[in-house]
Design a protein around this motif. Structure first.
Motif, PDB file in Angstrom:
ATOM      1  N   GLU A  44      -0.315 -10.845   0.150  1.00 37.98           N
ATOM      2  CA  GLU A  44      -0.139  -9.521   0.404  1.00 37.98           C
ATOM      3  C   GLU A  44      -1.384  -9.409   1.257  1.00 37.98           C
ATOM      4  OE1 GLU A  44       1.905  -7.774  -0.867  1.00 37.98           O
ATOM      5  OE2 GLU A  44       2.754  -8.796  -2.468  1.00 37.98           O
ATOM      6  N   THR A  45      -2.523 -10.010   1.381  1.00 40.45           N
ATOM      7  CA  THR A  45      -3.671  -9.595   2.171  1.00 40.45           C
ATOM      8  C   THR A  45      -4.601 -10.427   2.480  1.00 40.45           C
ATOM      9  OG1 THR A  45      -5.449  -7.595   2.407  1.00 40.45           O
ATOM     10  CG2 THR A  45      -5.001  -8.827   0.134  1.00 40.45           C
ATOM     11  N   GLY A  46      -5.595 -10.075   3.415  1.00 46.20           N
ATOM     12  CA  GLY A  46      -6.689 -10.834   3.979  1.00 46.20           C
ATOM     13  C   GLY A  46      -8.143 -10.593   2.948  1.00 46.20           C
ATOM     14  N   VAL A  47      -9.202 -11.247   3.543  1.00 46.95           N
ATOM     15  CA  VAL A  47     -10.333 -11.022   2.988  1.00 46.95           C
ATOM     16  C   VAL A  47     -10.665  -9.376   3.022  1.00 46.95           C
ATOM     17  CG1 VAL A  47     -12.961 -11.361   3.093  1.00 46.95           C
ATOM     18  CG2 VAL A  47     -11.271 -13.213   3.702  1.00 46.95           C
ATOM     19  N   ALA A  48     -10.383  -8.659   4.101  1.00 45.94           N
ATOM     20  CA  ALA A  48     -10.817  -7.377   4.130  1.00 45.94           C
ATOM     21  C   ALA A  48     -10.192  -6.411   2.874  1.00 45.94           C
ATOM     22  CB  ALA A  48     -10.678  -6.623   5.417  1.00 45.94           C
ATOM     23  N   GLY A  49      -8.804  -6.793   3.149  1.00 46.90           N
ATOM     24  CA  GLY A  49      -7.904  -6.153   1.918  1.00 46.90           C
ATOM     25  C   GLY A  49      -8.318  -6.405   0.734  1.00 46.90           C
ATOM     26  N   LEU A  51     -11.234  -7.363  -0.494  1.00 47.59           N
ATOM     27  CA  LEU A  51     -12.429  -6.438  -0.809  1.00 47.59           C
ATOM     28  C   LEU A  51     -12.206  -5.407  -1.329  1.00 47.59           C
ATOM     29  CD1 LEU A  51     -14.765  -8.162   1.854  1.00 47.59           C
ATOM     30  CD2 LEU A  51     -14.972  -8.497  -0.428  1.00 47.59           C
ATOM     31  N   ILE A  52     -11.404  -4.334  -0.592  1.00 42.00           N
ATOM     32  CA  ILE A  52     -11.014  -3.144  -0.769  1.00 42.00           C
ATOM     33  C   ILE A  52     -10.460  -3.021  -1.976  1.00 42.00           C
ATOM     34  CG2 ILE A  52      -9.580  -0.904   0.146  1.00 42.00           C
ATOM     35  CD1 ILE A  52     -10.456  -1.928   2.672  1.00 42.00           C
ATOM     36  N   ALA A  53      -9.477  -3.849  -1.967  1.00 39.89           N
ATOM     37  CA  ALA A  53      -8.567  -4.138  -3.551  1.00 39.89           C
ATOM     38  C   ALA A  53      -9.396  -4.211  -4.803  1.00 39.89           C
ATOM     39  CB  ALA A  53      -7.402  -5.096  -3.489  1.00 39.89           C
ATOM     40  N   TYR A 198       2.145 -11.639   8.579  1.00 40.86           N
ATOM     41  CA  TYR A 198       3.253 -11.175   7.631  1.00 40.86           C
ATOM     42  C   TYR A 198       2.509  -9.947   6.859  1.00 40.86           C
ATOM     43  CZ  TYR A 198       0.797 -14.083   4.312  1.00 40.86           C
ATOM     44  OH  TYR A 198      -0.157 -14.837   3.532  1.00 40.86           O
ATOM     45  N   ALA A 199       1.347  -9.680   6.847  1.00 43.81           N
ATOM     46  CA  ALA A 199       0.802  -8.418   5.887  1.00 43.81           C
ATOM     47  C   ALA A 199       1.116  -7.026   6.867  1.00 43.81           C
ATOM     48  CB  ALA A 199      -0.817  -8.655   5.845  1.00 43.81           C
ATOM     49  N   GLY A 200       1.268  -6.132   6.187  1.00 48.45           N
ATOM     50  CA  GLY A 200       1.354  -4.943   6.860  1.00 48.45           C
ATOM     51  C   GLY A 200       0.069  -4.164   7.267  1.00 48.45           C
ATOM     52  N   SER A 201       0.111  -2.801   7.043  1.00 50.77           N
ATOM     53  CA  SER A 201      -1.177  -2.179   7.280  1.00 50.77           C
ATOM     54  C   SER A 201      -2.122  -2.333   6.173  1.00 50.77           C
ATOM     55  CB  SER A 201      -0.759  -0.702   7.428  1.00 50.77           C
ATOM     56  OG  SER A 201      -0.424  -0.023   5.963  1.00 50.77           O
ATOM     57  N   LEU A 202      -3.472  -2.062   6.382  1.00 50.80           N
ATOM     58  CA  LEU A 202      -4.463  -2.341   5.338  1.00 50.80           C
ATOM     59  C   LEU A 202      -4.120  -1.566   4.180  1.00 50.80           C
ATOM     60  CD1 LEU A 202      -6.848  -3.662   4.827  1.00 50.80           C
ATOM     61  CD2 LEU A 202      -8.298  -1.654   5.657  1.00 50.80           C
ATOM     62  N   PHE A 203      -3.663  -0.461   4.015  1.00 50.44           N
ATOM     63  CA  PHE A 203      -3.052   0.371   2.988  1.00 50.44           C
ATOM     64  C   PHE A 203      -2.043  -0.284   2.018  1.00 50.44           C
ATOM     65  CE2 PHE A 203      -0.404   3.424   0.867  1.00 50.44           C
ATOM     66  CZ  PHE A 203      -1.373   3.996  -0.237  1.00 50.44           C
ATOM     67  N   GLN A 204      -0.848  -0.886   3.063  1.00 54.02           N
ATOM     68  CA  GLN A 204       0.336  -1.563   2.291  1.00 54.02           C
ATOM     69  C   GLN A 204      -0.297  -2.700   1.556  1.00 54.02           C
ATOM     70  OE1 GLN A 204       2.637  -1.881   5.836  1.00 54.02           O
ATOM     71  NE2 GLN A 204       4.035  -0.319   4.995  1.00 54.02           N
ATOM     72  N   GLN A 205      -1.108  -3.570   2.426  1.00 44.22           N
ATOM     73  CA  GLN A 205      -1.723  -4.883   1.742  1.00 44.22           C
ATOM     74  C   GLN A 205      -2.583  -4.556   0.210  1.00 44.22           C
ATOM     75  OE1 GLN A 205      -4.333  -7.154   4.691  1.00 44.22           O
ATOM     76  NE2 GLN A 205      -3.153  -6.218   6.219  1.00 44.22           N
ATOM     77  N   VAL A 206      -3.356  -3.470   0.395  1.00 41.80           N
ATOM     78  CA  VAL A 206      -4.177  -3.146  -0.888  1.00 41.80           C
ATOM     79  C   VAL A 206      -3.293  -2.662  -1.764  1.00 41.80           C
ATOM     80  CG1 VAL A 206      -5.946  -1.337  -1.801  1.00 41.80           C
ATOM     81  CG2 VAL A 206      -6.304  -2.590   0.395  1.00 41.80           C
ATOM     82  N   VAL A 417      -2.435   7.107 -12.193  1.00 37.13           N
ATOM     83  CA  VAL A 417      -1.283   7.714 -11.519  1.00 37.13           C
ATOM     84  C   VAL A 417      -1.180   6.865 -10.215  1.00 37.13           C
ATOM     85  CG1 VAL A 417      -0.666   9.910 -10.131  1.00 37.13           C
ATOM     86  CG2 VAL A 417      -1.836   9.952 -12.535  1.00 37.13           C
ATOM     87  N   PHE A 418      -2.222   6.590  -9.457  1.00 33.88           N
ATOM     88  CA  PHE A 418      -1.979   5.860  -8.291  1.00 33.88           C
ATOM     89  C   PHE A 418      -1.326   4.327  -8.505  1.00 33.88           C
ATOM     90  CE2 PHE A 418      -4.129   2.204  -5.525  1.00 33.88           C
ATOM     91  CZ  PHE A 418      -3.470   2.534  -4.480  1.00 33.88           C
ATOM     92  N   LEU A 419      -1.639   3.729  -9.664  1.00 33.00           N
ATOM     93  CA  LEU A 419      -1.149   2.511 -10.118  1.00 33.00           C
ATOM     94  C   LEU A 419       0.453   2.762 -10.242  1.00 33.00           C
ATOM     95  CD1 LEU A 419      -3.763   0.951 -12.715  1.00 33.00           C
ATOM     96  CD2 LEU A 419      -3.367   0.255 -10.272  1.00 33.00           C
ATOM     97  N   LEU A 420       0.697   3.640 -10.812  1.00 31.83           N
ATOM     98  CA  LEU A 420       2.377   3.959 -10.993  1.00 31.83           C
ATOM     99  C   LEU A 420       2.947   3.980  -9.699  1.00 31.83           C
ATOM    100  CD1 LEU A 420       2.224   6.410 -14.188  1.00 31.83           C
ATOM    101  CD2 LEU A 420       3.437   4.305 -13.886  1.00 31.83           C
ATOM    102  N   TYR A 421       2.330   4.589  -9.013  1.00 27.93           N
ATOM    103  CA  TYR A 421       2.720   4.737  -7.320  1.00 27.93           C
ATOM    104  C   TYR A 421       2.779   3.482  -6.599  1.00 27.93           C
ATOM    105  CZ  TYR A 421       2.614   5.170  -2.320  1.00 27.93           C
ATOM    106  OH  TYR A 421       2.640   5.514  -0.759  1.00 27.93           O
ATOM    107  N   ALA A 422       1.923   2.762  -7.068  1.00 29.85           N
ATOM    108  CA  ALA A 422       1.673   1.439  -6.462  1.00 29.85           C
ATOM    109  C   ALA A 422       2.556   0.411  -6.853  1.00 29.85           C
ATOM    110  CB  ALA A 422       0.221   0.904  -6.334  1.00 29.85           C
ATOM    111  N   ALA A 423       2.929   0.571  -8.143  1.00 32.48           N
ATOM    112  CA  ALA A 423       4.263  -0.217  -8.890  1.00 32.48           C
ATOM    113  C   ALA A 423       5.462   0.046  -8.203  1.00 32.48           C
ATOM    114  CB  ALA A 423       4.226   0.242 -10.161  1.00 32.48           C
ATOM    115  N   GLY A 424       5.667   1.062  -7.765  1.00 31.03           N
ATOM    116  CA  GLY A 424       6.695   1.398  -7.088  1.00 31.03           C
ATOM    117  C   GLY A 424       8.153   1.832  -7.987  1.00 31.03           C
ATOM    118  N   LEU A 425       9.259   2.392  -7.451  1.00 40.19           N
ATOM    119  CA  LEU A 425      10.312   2.907  -8.104  1.00 40.19           C
ATOM    120  C   LEU A 425      10.819   1.844  -9.251  1.00 40.19           C
ATOM    121  CD1 LEU A 425      11.923   5.360  -8.993  1.00 40.19           C
ATOM    122  CD2 LEU A 425      13.436   4.719  -6.979  1.00 40.19           C
ATOM    123  N   LYS A 426      10.969   0.657  -8.474  1.00 36.70           N
ATOM    124  CA  LYS A 426      11.717  -0.494  -9.137  1.00 36.70           C
ATOM    125  C   LYS A 426      11.172  -0.733 -10.456  1.00 36.70           C
ATOM    126  CE  LYS A 426      11.923  -5.556  -8.817  1.00 36.70           C
ATOM    127  NZ  LYS A 426      11.825  -6.765  -8.318  1.00 36.70           N
TER     128      LYS A 426
END
Length: 483
Positions: A44-49, A51-53, A198-206, A417-426
């Protein structure tokens, strides 16, 4: 044969010390997840993502730990934390959903442990594949029921074993971190900092890492689940926070140091447990064997802790008449045997299903996390709801501690609530598919008591869950979402 007794007739309730409860928090969190972290994050992400995650997950989960600490002190009469808090705050039906969801997530999570064990052994025994062959399923089934017999002997005995196993399994993980730091390659670490193509934006990575962080932190509420067994009530909150801080430091370290040994694209392709492959790249085959052995000990310990907690939640819910009464029976060793049988049986069913899945481990991991989000959200919302009140507060100036409780409850609620959003509709829809049929147990309990099945508000909740489940089934049938 030991005669089953109801909760009221149980002669003695086992009492657990502060250090035993802390080891149960650590033991339930340090399981399969930590050994899969390098690959999950590298996908999903590199070192920067990363650390933020970890910063987001650390703050959010710390707030949840504080929530359980605060509620343990202010609401000492509520047992089996996650379930009891949801019921006290939002009624019996949502409390039932919380109990069932927490229990179901534990059962699904337990299956990931056996899949990962068999996959680990499968590296040298091809007949086990990646934990998804018939032989792997048969051996896992034997393990399931062997643990059932062990836990049936008593909570004290199982907790003592868990304390020993916790120490044994943390050592290999700490050794991995130390060796990874010693062999760390600064140029590889630097190349992995921003992430791969293959990683997307920093927000998508996190966002992509969030369910993985939830999975590894499941168990932070472990001490509150066992609140009825605590020698001192204040130990529940202390054990929760201390256990969380220790495990957070370990998890973040395992993830970050891995980026200094291999390019993240290579880490993303490693066989699980990916920690073994990362160490093998630095020190050779013995590193892989060392981590694999540690994984087996770790996972068996986590399985023990989670099976105990899952059965406990069903037992307390039945004792409070929110589950059918047959689940409220316990034996002379203070073990809720009926709940333990049901827990092992569901794990067995899910284990069979994994034999027909393409990616059983990752799907089960994410579903486990998604099922837990509703119970966590309700507990956090309950803490926010009672934050302004005075009940259960120590003597002090008016308003003492109110601001802290409001901030903690608010941040924990926003995080879930953010985690529910991150989980996605699936995963939200698949969770509804699991939740909705469980209402049958709620109906059974109400009929046993001769009560009206649903209040008007409960009918609304029922309608939402049924519609969500129906949408989930249609989405699966049409191929809009896939497992």
């Amino acid at each position: 044969m030991i005669e089953a007794k109801t909760a009221v007739e149980t002669p003695h309730t086992a009492k657990l010390t502060f250090w035993t409860m802390t080891s149960m928090v650590v033991g339930s969190m340090v399981g399969a997840g930590v050994f899969s972290l390098p690959r999950r994050f590298a996908q999903e992400t590199g070192v920067a993502g990363a650390l933020i995650a970890w910063a987001v997950a650390g703050v959010g989960m710390l707030m949840l730990a504080f929530v359980f600490q605060t509620l343990a002190v202010r609401k000492p009469g509520l047992d089996a934390g996650v379930y009891a808090y949801a019921k006290a705050g939002f009624g019996e039906y949502l409390g039932f959903f919380s109990a069932f969801g927490y229990w179901a997530s534990a059962c699904v999570g337990n299956v990931t442990y056996w899949v990962l064990i068999m996959s680990t052994i499968g590296a040298v025994a091809p007949a086990l594949g990646e934990g998804d062959t018939a032989l792997a399923g048969a051996l896992s089934s034997i393990g399931l029921w062997a643990f059932f017999l062990l836990i049936r002997r008593g909570v004290k005995e199982a907790a003592a074993i868990n304390r020993i196993v916790t120490i044994a399994k943390v050592v290999p993980i700490l050794v991995f971190v130390i060796l990874a730091l010693f062999y760390l390659k600064p140029h590889v670490f630097a190349e992995n900092f921003a992430g791969a193509d293959y990683a997307g934006s920093l927000f998508q990575q996190v966002r992509g890492t969030m369910l993985a962080t939830v999975f590894v932190f499941l168990g932070v509420e472990g001490a509150s689940v066992y609140s009825r067994h605590a020698k001192r009530r204040e130990d529940v909150g202390r054990a929760t926070v201390l256990g969380f801080l220790a495990v957070f430091a370990v998890f973040a370290s395992v993830t970050i140091v891995s980026y200094g040994l291999l390019p993240m694209s290579e880490i993303a392709e490693l066989r699980q447990p990916s920690m073994a492959g990362v160490l093998e790249s630095a020190v050779g085959t013995w590193g892989k064997v060392f981590v694999s052995a540690g994984l087996i000990v770790s996972v068996l310990g986590a399985y023990l802790a989670w099976t105990l907690m899952a059965a406990e939640v069903l037992f307390v819910a039945a004792r409070d008449k929110d589950m059918p009464r047959f689940l409220s029976r316990s034996n002379e060793a203070d073990v809720p045997v009926a709940a333990l049988v049901m827990t092992t049986a569901l794990s067995q069913i899910v284990l069979v299903v994994t034999l027909f899945s393409d990616d059983a481990f990752n799907f089960a991991l994410d579903l486990t996390s998604a099922l837990t989000l509703i119970p966590f959200l309700l507990a956090a919302a309950y803490a926010l709801k009672i934050a302004p009140g005075r009940e259960g507060r120590p003597a002090g100036p008016e308003g003492s501690g109110v601001t802290r409780d409001v901030v903690v409850g608010g941040l924990a609620t926003v995080y879930t609530v953010f985690l529910l959003y991150a989980a996605g509709l699936k995963y939200v829809l698949v969770s509804f598919i699991v939740y909705a049929p469980a209402t049958v147990l709620f109906v059974m309990a109400r009929r046993e008591q001769g009560r009206r099945l649903f209040s008007p508000l409960e009918l609304v909740v029922l309608a939402v869950s049924v519609v969500g489940a129906a949408l989930g089934v249609v989405a699966l049938a049409r191929g809009w979402i896939s497992l």
